[in-house]
Design a protein around this motif. Structure first.
Motif, PDB file in Angstrom:
ATOM      1  N   UNK A 205      29.511  39.450  36.402  1.00 32.01           N
ATOM      2  CA  UNK A 205      30.338  38.766  35.398  1.00 32.01           C
ATOM      3  C   UNK A 205      29.498  38.373  34.186  1.00 32.01           C
ATOM      4  N   UNK A 208      28.932  41.466  32.118  1.00 33.37           N
ATOM      5  CA  UNK A 208      30.151  41.915  31.426  1.00 33.37           C
ATOM      6  C   UNK A 208      30.464  41.030  30.224  1.00 33.37           C
ATOM      7  N   UNK A 212      29.980  41.958  26.171  1.00 29.12           N
ATOM      8  CA  UNK A 212      31.207  41.973  25.368  1.00 29.12           C
ATOM      9  C   UNK A 212      31.229  40.949  24.247  1.00 29.12           C
ATOM     10  N   UNK A 256      30.788  51.019  25.764  1.00 28.82           N
ATOM     11  CA  UNK A 256      31.444  50.591  27.003  1.00 28.82           C
ATOM     12  C   UNK A 256      30.776  51.178  28.244  1.00 28.82           C
ATOM     13  N   UNK A 260      31.224  50.343  32.287  1.00 29.84           N
ATOM     14  CA  UNK A 260      31.886  51.286  33.189  1.00 29.84           C
ATOM     15  C   UNK A 260      31.016  51.585  34.402  1.00 29.84           C
ATOM     16  N   UNK A 263      31.014  48.662  36.664  1.00 32.38           N
ATOM     17  CA  UNK A 263      32.322  48.521  37.314  1.00 32.38           C
ATOM     18  C   UNK A 263      32.462  49.525  38.452  1.00 32.38           C
ATOM     19  N   UNK A 267      32.783  47.300  41.675  1.00 32.37           N
ATOM     20  CA  UNK A 267      34.138  46.784  41.414  1.00 32.37           C
ATOM     21  C   UNK A 267      34.635  45.856  42.518  1.00 32.37           C
ATOM     22  N   UNK A 270      33.695  42.360  41.691  1.00 31.91           N
ATOM     23  CA  UNK A 270      34.483  41.826  40.592  1.00 31.91           C
ATOM     24  C   UNK A 270      35.864  41.429  41.071  1.00 31.91           C
ATOM     25  N   UNK A 271      36.489  42.324  41.829  1.00 26.65           N
ATOM     26  CA  UNK A 271      37.845  42.061  42.302  1.00 26.65           C
ATOM     27  C   UNK A 271      37.857  40.835  43.210  1.00 26.65           C
ATOM     28  N   UNK A 274      37.274  37.620  41.142  1.00 29.37           N
ATOM     29  CA  UNK A 274      38.479  37.197  40.427  1.00 29.37           C
ATOM     30  C   UNK A 274      39.483  36.597  41.407  1.00 29.37           C
TER      31      UNK A 274
END
Lengths: 280, 312
Positions: A205, A208, A212, A256, A260, A263, A267, A270-271, A274
């Motif tokens: 996180x 990311x 960004x 990006x 990517x 991710x 992933x 991350x999932x 969240x």
């Protein structure tokens, strides 16, 4: 149990797949168009696949503008993001351990302060923080982007780690203390290794969001040599939009890429990260 | 120094025990403070201190060239009585939040329900739908939006191919607002995952009990799913509303606040006032008004939650 109707399955999969295409269209379009020659960007605008492949968009974009190329922006971004990840991991894990395990005075009050800052809009501290960092001569340096993260700058991470530490049995701490381990020793040797999955989530996180981030670089980084990818790309857009969409979209795609890759490999973290925010 | 293990029995008096306990508590407290010290430093040095300073600045006129001039409430009075752009920014932000956030939540809930039906492959699809949430705030996506919705961009090409009228997305107020709404709704993946995690926590026996009572799918949804999910709906609503109010990058880069300030979001106007006009006192007043607005909205959602959020 066998499904009685296959019709609902057909509708379901048709919808879900068609919708996936719609969701990914802007991203696929960006990659596709980054290989189109300039004339085709408009003559063949909606298509995802170029008729003529123009690989030169990438080297042309990489050269940037005004003598500063994207190699500079990428180097800056990697340095800033790397530092932010390290700072977040170090500061947030130790602070989280303190909150989760040690009974110090005013703990409840300070914990309430921590939680309230999770929802604090950044706009409220934008101006005074700028004035502070300006006094410290930190404008046009990476310090304003990095230092807050060494000071537990993302309370959400601390909160996430506190939740995780609470799931580790206290008996482990106590056994180690009886064996003569100090509190820091317990943190470093016992808790930190067990915290690994949560630390991976924090690191991803942090990467990311820092990669960004646009507002902080926009405010603090004026000279072109210190700019990050997000800011460099914006200035590239202002310079090239309307004339060189190909190179611009090539650099957009490239910007990006680190996200990517991350991710793709992580992933699951991350999932899960969240998902836990809302449940606990 | 003697430690308790080496003391003889005579020496362990109640006073000694009490003293020892206090000493340990103090040491424990100090260790605790040492461990949270990075955050304490950040909290007071980078949040509380600056917030106090910004509150004071909001009553001054400060352009960073000369010292701040005390002007009392004039910034606040000016904002509400003599700054049409400020009123416009409030209006644009409210419009945006009121349209985009419910749409985003509706999408995320709908898809979470769809993925909760237990069909194969839902993992892959949730992952795909989550991608825009990760990169949606990036400059790259703003570049893409600017080209795709441009005069001769991808969207107009498709509209034209279907025989529809093309749209001037950047020349028309409601069209400009729409493309920003689409961009935010597109990022429904994160709340969707939170909804999905919530749906999976609803115990099966509740549904079984409802089945025994003869409830159909719709009744189960209204009587079991929705009530059990209200804490999650509440959480998503608060988080998304707050984030909605702070939307900056997309409006700043894609529409630049235009046309005619129709997408001049609060955060964009605040940025202009502070870092383009260098009007730091005025910007501080705006920041405090934003805090009050967000606080009021959050409080409103919290207060109303007693009527609709169901906790076990």
């Amino acid at each position: 149990m066998n499904r009685r109707t296959t019709l609902s399955d057909v509708i379901y999969y048709t919808f879900v797949i068609a919708f996936s295409f719609l969701m990914l269209y802007p991203i696929l379009w960006m990659f596709g168009t980054s290989f189109k020659p300039e004339t085709e960007v408009f003559s063949n605008a909606a298509s995802l696949i170029p008729m003529d492949w123009d690989w030169l968009n990438y080297p042309e974009g990489w050269d940037g503008f005004g003598g500063v190329g994207f190699d500079v922006f990428f180097r800056n971004s990697l340095f800033v993001t790397g530092s932010v990840v390290i700072g977040s991991l170090l500061s947030c894990s130790i602070v989280a351990y303190g909150f989760a395990r040690i009974n110090f005075r005013f703990r409840k009050l300070l914990f309430a302060c921590l939680i309230s800052t999770v929802l604090l809009p950044i706009q409220i501290i934008l101006v005074p923080q700028y004035l502070l960092f300006e006094q410290l001569n930190w404008v046009n340096t990476f310090y304003p982007l990095i230092v807050p993260h060494f000071l537990g700058g993302t309370p959400f991470f601390i909160f996430l780690l506190i939740q995780f530490i609470r799931g580790i049995p206290r008996e482990l701490d106590e056994a180690a203390i009886i064996d003569g381990c100090s509190r820091f020793g317990v943190f470093w040797r016992i808790v930190l290794p067990l915290l690994k999955p949560a630390l991976v989530t924090v690191a991803i996180f942090a990467f990311m969001w820092s990669w960004d981030d646009f507002l902080t670089p926009l405010i603090y980084l004026n000279s072109v040599e210190v700019q990050t990818v997000s800011l460099g790309l914006r200035n590239f857009m202002d310079a090239k939009a309307g004339t060189s969409w190909g190179p611009l979209l090539a650099m957009s795609s490239l910007s990006l890429l680190p996200q990517f890759i991350l991710f793709l490999f992580f992933q699951r973290y991350l999932v899960e990260g969240i998902a836990t925010t809302g449940i606990k | 120094m003697k430690t308790s293990e080496t003391l003889t029995e005579k020496e362990i008096t109640p006073e000694f025990v009490e003293k020892e306990r206090k000493r340990r508590n103090l040491r424990e407290s100090l260790t605790g403070y040492a461990m949270i010290s990075p955050w304490l430093l950040g909290f007071f040095g980078l949040i509380i201190g600056p917030m106090i300073y910004s509150f004071i600045l909001s009553f001054t006129d400060y352009d960073m060239l000369s010292a701040p001039q005390w002007t009392g409430f004039s910034n606040y009075v000016e904002l509400f009585t003599n700054d049409p752009r400020f009123i416009q920014s409030l209006q644009a932000t409210f419009t945006f939040v009121v349209i985009a956030i419910p749409l985003k939540l509706a999408f995320s809930l709908f898809l979470a329900l769809l993925f909760n039906t237990g069909r194969k492959g839902s993992g892959i699809f949730t992952t795909i739908y989550y991608v825009p949430s990760i990169i949606g705030g990036s400059v790259a996506i703003s570049v893409v939006w600017r080209q795709m919705f441009g005069r001769d961009g991808a969207v107009n090409t498709i509209l034209d191919a279907w025989g529809l009228d093309t749209i001037s997305f950047f020349g028309n107020s409601s069209a400009a607002m729409s493309i920003l709404v689409i961009l935010i709704v597109w990022q429904f993946g994160a709340p969707m995952i939170i909804f999905l995690a919530g749906l999976r926590q609803i115990p099966d026996d509740l549904y079984e009990a409802a089945s025994v009572d003869g409830a159909g799918i719709v009744r189960k949804f209204i009587k079991v799913t929705i009530p059990m999910l209200t804490p999650i709906i509440f959480f998503n609503l608060v988080m998304e509303t707050i984030n909605g109010f702070m939307t900056f990058t997309q409006a700043f880069l894609i529409t630049g606040g235009g046309p005619r300030d129709s997408t001049l979001f609060y955060a964009v106007y605040l940025y202009e006032v502070a870092f383009e006009f260098l009007n730091m006192g005025y910007a501080s007043a705006m920041a405090w008004i934003l805090l009050v607005i967000i606080g009021a909205f959050t409080l409103l959602i919290f207060k109303s939650s007693t009527f609709w959020v169901h906790y076990d």
